[in-house]
Design a protein around this motif. Structure first.
Motif, PDB file in Angstrom:
ATOM      1  N   GLY A 111       0.806  -1.214   0.000  1.00 18.69           N
ATOM      2  CA  GLY A 111       0.000   0.000   0.000  1.00 18.69           C
ATOM      3  C   GLY A 111       0.840   1.265   0.000  1.00 18.69           C
ATOM      4  N   ASP A 112       0.184   2.343  -0.390  1.00 20.69           N
ATOM      5  CA  ASP A 112       0.823   3.653  -0.455  1.00 20.69           C
ATOM      6  C   ASP A 112      -0.259   4.679  -0.129  1.00 20.69           C
ATOM      7  N   PRO A 113      -0.663   4.750   1.154  1.00 19.20           N
ATOM      8  CA  PRO A 113      -1.845   5.554   1.516  1.00 19.20           C
ATOM      9  C   PRO A 113      -1.723   7.038   1.222  1.00 19.20           C
ATOM     10  N   PHE A 114      -0.507   7.542   1.099  1.00 19.28           N
ATOM     11  CA  PHE A 114      -0.334   8.973   0.879  1.00 19.28           C
ATOM     12  C   PHE A 114       0.050   9.309  -0.563  1.00 19.28           C
ATOM     13  N   GLY A 115      -0.011   8.323  -1.444  1.00 17.44           N
ATOM     14  CA  GLY A 115       0.232   8.588  -2.860  1.00 17.44           C
ATOM     15  C   GLY A 115       1.645   9.027  -3.182  1.00 17.44           C
ATOM     16  N   THR A 116       2.641   8.462  -2.496  1.00 22.60           N
ATOM     17  CA  THR A 116       4.020   8.894  -2.734  1.00 22.60           C
ATOM     18  C   THR A 116       4.523   8.491  -4.120  1.00 22.60           C
ATOM     19  N   ALA A 117       4.036   7.366  -4.651  1.00 14.88           N
ATOM     20  CA  ALA A 117       4.477   6.947  -5.990  1.00 14.88           C
ATOM     21  C   ALA A 117       4.093   8.000  -7.028  1.00 14.88           C
ATOM     22  N   ASP A 129      -1.459  13.313   7.024  1.00 17.38           N
ATOM     23  CA  ASP A 129      -2.404  12.967   5.967  1.00 17.38           C
ATOM     24  C   ASP A 129      -1.758  13.240   4.612  1.00 17.38           C
ATOM     25  N   ALA A 130      -2.487  12.936   3.539  1.00 19.16           N
ATOM     26  CA  ALA A 130      -1.921  13.064   2.195  1.00 19.16           C
ATOM     27  C   ALA A 130      -1.520  14.500   1.884  1.00 19.16           C
ATOM     28  N   ALA A 131      -2.333  15.469   2.321  1.00 17.49           N
ATOM     29  CA  ALA A 131      -1.996  16.870   2.069  1.00 17.49           C
ATOM     30  C   ALA A 131      -0.713  17.250   2.792  1.00 17.49           C
ATOM     31  N   GLY A 132      -0.550  16.727   4.008  1.00 18.52           N
ATOM     32  CA  GLY A 132       0.666  17.011   4.757  1.00 18.52           C
ATOM     33  C   GLY A 132       1.896  16.421   4.099  1.00 18.52           C
ATOM     34  N   VAL A 133       1.775  15.199   3.585  1.00 20.51           N
ATOM     35  CA  VAL A 133       2.903  14.558   2.901  1.00 20.51           C
ATOM     36  C   VAL A 133       3.300  15.358   1.669  1.00 20.51           C
ATOM     37  N   GLU A 134       2.309  15.793   0.902  1.00 20.36           N
ATOM     38  CA  GLU A 134       2.618  16.577  -0.291  1.00 20.36           C
ATOM     39  C   GLU A 134       3.288  17.892   0.083  1.00 20.36           C
ATOM     40  N   LEU A 158      16.410  15.491  -1.848  1.00 18.93           N
ATOM     41  CA  LEU A 158      15.764  14.245  -1.426  1.00 18.93           C
ATOM     42  C   LEU A 158      14.334  14.431  -0.943  1.00 18.93           C
ATOM     43  N   LEU A 159      13.986  15.600  -0.397  1.00 20.00           N
ATOM     44  CA  LEU A 159      12.624  15.780   0.101  1.00 20.00           C
ATOM     45  C   LEU A 159      11.586  15.766  -1.016  1.00 20.00           C
ATOM     46  N   ARG A 160      12.028  15.919  -2.253  1.00 21.57           N
ATOM     47  CA  ARG A 160      11.083  15.897  -3.372  1.00 21.57           C
ATOM     48  C   ARG A 160      10.640  14.483  -3.723  1.00 21.57           C
ATOM     49  N   LEU A 161      11.308  13.463  -3.147  1.00 12.60           N
ATOM     50  CA  LEU A 161      11.025  12.077  -3.531  1.00 12.60           C
ATOM     51  C   LEU A 161      10.672  11.243  -2.294  1.00 12.60           C
ATOM     52  N   PRO A 162       9.427  11.304  -1.842  1.00 14.33           N
ATOM     53  CA  PRO A 162       9.013  10.550  -0.654  1.00 14.33           C
ATOM     54  C   PRO A 162       8.713   9.089  -0.982  1.00 14.33           C
ATOM     55  N   PHE A 163       8.815   8.246   0.056  1.00  7.69           N
ATOM     56  CA  PHE A 163       8.486   6.829  -0.050  1.00  7.69           C
ATOM     57  C   PHE A 163       7.545   6.460   1.099  1.00  7.69           C
ATOM     58  N   PRO A 164       6.679   5.471   0.905  1.00  9.47           N
ATOM     59  CA  PRO A 164       5.815   5.038   2.014  1.00  9.47           C
ATOM     60  C   PRO A 164       6.629   4.316   3.083  1.00  9.47           C
ATOM     61  N   ALA A 165       6.191   4.433   4.328  1.00 10.25           N
ATOM     62  CA  ALA A 165       6.909   3.817   5.440  1.00 10.25           C
ATOM     63  C   ALA A 165       5.942   3.070   6.344  1.00 10.25           C
ATOM     64  N   GLU A 166       6.456   2.034   6.985  1.00 13.10           N
ATOM     65  CA  GLU A 166       5.681   1.276   7.958  1.00 13.10           C
ATOM     66  C   GLU A 166       5.677   2.005   9.301  1.00 13.10           C
ATOM     67  N   GLY A 201       2.497   8.579  11.224  1.00 17.53           N
ATOM     68  CA  GLY A 201       1.297   8.994  11.942  1.00 17.53           C
ATOM     69  C   GLY A 201       0.505   7.802  12.437  1.00 17.53           C
ATOM     70  N   ARG A 202      -0.788   8.007  12.592  1.00 15.98           N
ATOM     71  CA  ARG A 202      -1.660   6.939  13.080  1.00 15.98           C
ATOM     72  C   ARG A 202      -1.955   5.895  12.010  1.00 15.98           C
ATOM     73  N   HIS A 203      -1.860   6.294  10.760  1.00 11.74           N
ATOM     74  CA  HIS A 203      -2.257   5.399   9.672  1.00 11.74           C
ATOM     75  C   HIS A 203      -1.170   5.315   8.610  1.00 11.74           C
ATOM     76  N   GLY A 204       0.032   4.990   9.041  1.00 15.21           N
ATOM     77  CA  GLY A 204       1.128   4.864   8.099  1.00 15.21           C
ATOM     78  C   GLY A 204       2.043   6.069   8.129  1.00 15.21           C
ATOM     79  N   GLY A 205       3.058   6.011   7.294  1.00 15.27           N
ATOM     80  CA  GLY A 205       4.034   7.087   7.332  1.00 15.27           C
ATOM     81  C   GLY A 205       4.703   7.308   5.993  1.00 15.27           C
ATOM     82  N   VAL A 206       5.677   8.190   6.021  1.00 14.40           N
ATOM     83  CA  VAL A 206       6.428   8.543   4.824  1.00 14.40           C
ATOM     84  C   VAL A 206       7.885   8.710   5.230  1.00 14.40           C
ATOM     85  N   ARG A 207       8.777   8.360   4.332  1.00 14.01           N
ATOM     86  CA  ARG A 207      10.202   8.466   4.612  1.00 14.01           C
ATOM     87  C   ARG A 207      10.909   9.020   3.386  1.00 14.01           C
ATOM     88  N   TRP A 208      12.133   9.487   3.612  1.00 17.68           N
ATOM     89  CA  TRP A 208      12.965   9.983   2.524  1.00 17.68           C
ATOM     90  C   TRP A 208      14.347   9.370   2.675  1.00 17.68           C
TER      91      TRP A 208
END
Length: 301
Positions: free
Chosen positions: A11-17, A93-98, A176-184, A137-144
């Motif tokens: 999964g990729d809940p925040f649309g990082t791909a 949330d997705a807006a925050g990740v973007e 690197l901050l321009r290229l996020p990845f989903p995180a557990e 966060g509470r429902h997944g994360g993002v990493r760089w």
């Protein structure tokens, strides 16, 4: 790949791909765009944000608490080469990740006046100490990851010679901050968000420790959305600073330095359009200002 934060198993809940694909396509089509992104990130890291790491983490925590309407609590832990910041408030949330991955744009654009962070760029302060930041966060994360971002950029450059030239010109460093990845992961109770910063080297660890030791009453006085800040450094005894009001006084209790009474005064308002006419769009969309004065007094004022 970070040894501290694992990639999302599925999964990729925040649309990082989608975010990565858009950035890489833009870089391939216009290497000048890569140069602009790299310059923007470098300016933020080497400029005024380098020594603002703790302040930026605290501002984000205060804003998250204000958005959720809950007391703001922040815990900063430096141990075993990692700086971890956990806070209460509106979760990732997705807006925050973007926003975190855009450098110049911000999810705070439509926030109310209580938001104090400046247009989302402050998160770049983490790059003063790490090449592998993560937010969970509470429902997944993002990493760089600098290494993974470089790999993607170099792969893209195989079909864009101009991009390859730009990457080589910067000795392989990419924004690197321009290229996020989903995180557990998930934030630990009772907090809602955790920022994980594996420290780059000894210099980064020294900077983080110095900034943590410099935390004082001013942080809570400047950010009324925060009620408590806990600082843990290695094996040192944890230090807790808490803020409360008592009539006309603001009282900060510091487990290390005792209790200080402050008399404070605040003012806020809205700037007129003519004062912002020559400012960037993001600033014109947030014309609110606020200022707080604080003077230490004895228990009788």
């Amino acid at each position: 790949m970070s040894m501290f934060v694992q990639p999302a198993a599925e999964g990729d809940p925040f649309g990082t791909a989608r975010l990565r694909r858009g950035v890489l396509d833009a870089w391939a089509a216009s290497p000048a765009r890569f140069r602009e992104d790299a310059n923007a990130e470098e300016d933020l890291v080497l400029g005024g944000y380098r020594d603002r790491l703790v302040v930026e983490l605290a501002q984000n925590a205060a804003d998250a608490a204000a958005r959720a309407g809950v007391p703001g609590r922040l815990r900063l832990t430096l141990r075993d080469g990692v700086l971890v910041a956990v806070n209460t408030g509106a979760p990732l949330d997705a807006a925050g990740v973007e926003s975190l991955s855009t450098l110049r744009a911000s999810a705070k654009r439509d926030a109310r006046e209580s938001a104090v962070g400046r247009f989302g760029v402050g998160f770049a302060a983490v790059l003063a100490v790490t090449d592998e930041p993560a937010v969970v966060g509470r429902h997944g994360g993002v990493r760089w990851s600098l290494a993974e971002a470089r790999g993607l950029a170099e792969e893209t450059a195989r079909h864009s010679p101009g991009l390859g030239d730009e990457i080589r010109r910067r000795d392989g460093h990419v924004p690197l901050l321009r290229l996020p990845f989903p995180a557990e992961g998930t934030a630990p109770d009772p907090y809602d968000t955790v920022v994980i910063l594996p420290l780059r080297d000894t210099a980064a660890a020294d900077l983080a420790e110095r900034l943590l030791h410099s935390v004082d009453d001013a942080l809570l006085l400047a950010l009324p959305g925060l009620q408590e800040v806990v600082v843990e450094i290695g094996d040192e005894k944890p230090r807790t600073l808490s803020r409360r009001t008592d009539g006309a006084f603001t009282i900060v209790e510091d487990s290390s330095d005792g209790v200080t009474h402050w008399r404070t005064a605040s003012a806020h308002g809205t700037l007129t359009p003519d004062l912002l006419a020559d400012r960037p769009v993001e600033e014109r969309l947030r014309p609110h200002w606020s200022v707080t004065w604080a003077v230490p007094v004895d228990a009788y004022g």
